[in-house]
Design an enzyme around this catalytic site. Sequence first.
Site, PDB file in Angstrom:
ATOM      1  N   ASP A 277       0.818  -1.207   0.000  1.00 46.43           N
ATOM      2  CA  ASP A 277       0.000   0.000   0.000  1.00 46.43           C
ATOM      3  C   ASP A 277       0.857   1.265   0.000  1.00 46.43           C
ATOM      4  OD1 ASP A 277      -2.134  -1.710   0.235  1.00 46.43           O
ATOM      5  OD2 ASP A 277      -2.913  -0.846   2.097  1.00 46.43           O
TER       6      ASP A 277
ATOM      7  N   HIS B 245       3.683  -2.412   3.095  1.00 43.82           N
ATOM      8  CA  HIS B 245       3.729  -1.057   2.539  1.00 43.82           C
ATOM      9  C   HIS B 245       5.055  -0.825   1.842  1.00 43.82           C
ATOM     10  CE1 HIS B 245       0.621  -0.756   5.657  1.00 43.82           C
ATOM     11  NE2 HIS B 245       0.143   0.300   5.006  1.00 43.82           N
TER      12      HIS B 245
END
Length: 243
Positions: free
Chosen positions: A40, A185
């Site tokens: 992400d 992430h």
Amino acid sequence: MSALDRVSTAVKSGIKSRLTFIGSMVSVQTDRNEFALTFDDGPGPGGTDLLLPVLDKHGARATFFVLLTAARRHPALLQEIVAAGHEVALHGVDHRALTSVPHSDVVVRQQEGKAELEQLVGAPVRFMRPPYGSQSLRTWRATRAAGLTPALWGPTTWDWRDIPQTERIEHCLASLEPGAILLAHDRFADGTDGVDDGPGPVVDRVALIDSVLAGARERSLVARSLGDLLAVGRPVLSAVFSR
């Protein structure tokens, strides 16, 4: 407890919808020893570009849920993701929680965000992960109306927490299993993405993902993109709404 932790807890509690068609994807039912690796908040230099060689080293494929605020700044990184054989999905026009945005704006943001990202990558965009995993039934409907499938997660790398690296790795591998959707992430969202979540964590993302993928390989687990995993399995849905 952070918003990401709250969503993870809700998913793990097994909140199943009797009307399964309104659920968001939280895992994939498959007979193969494969899981979906997802990132992400990118793309971003010092993160995305350094992780791509690690994925190649392990023969892994991933889905990158990108922010348009970041993709507009780093279109070359977006192309590197695609050229390396990975999948691109939408995380948001920016990183504001969809539940904090007027509903009429959410509808437009999802439709226009999908169209812009498809133009940037030159390929269809299938999946959307709401920032913080925060969604309501209305934002879920707006996402579906835009032709996007909402995708949440199961195991996480805890890479948004300031904790020892060994704790992140152990936590991740303890819950990693076939069909899991793993949250990681490649960047930490900030003010350029419309949010202020404080300073980013101190984390060596390259070493973290390298260790996670090595540990997964020891268990004969292979990282795939979400689209590839769904090609050989069925989505497991859960009605996880923040309000």
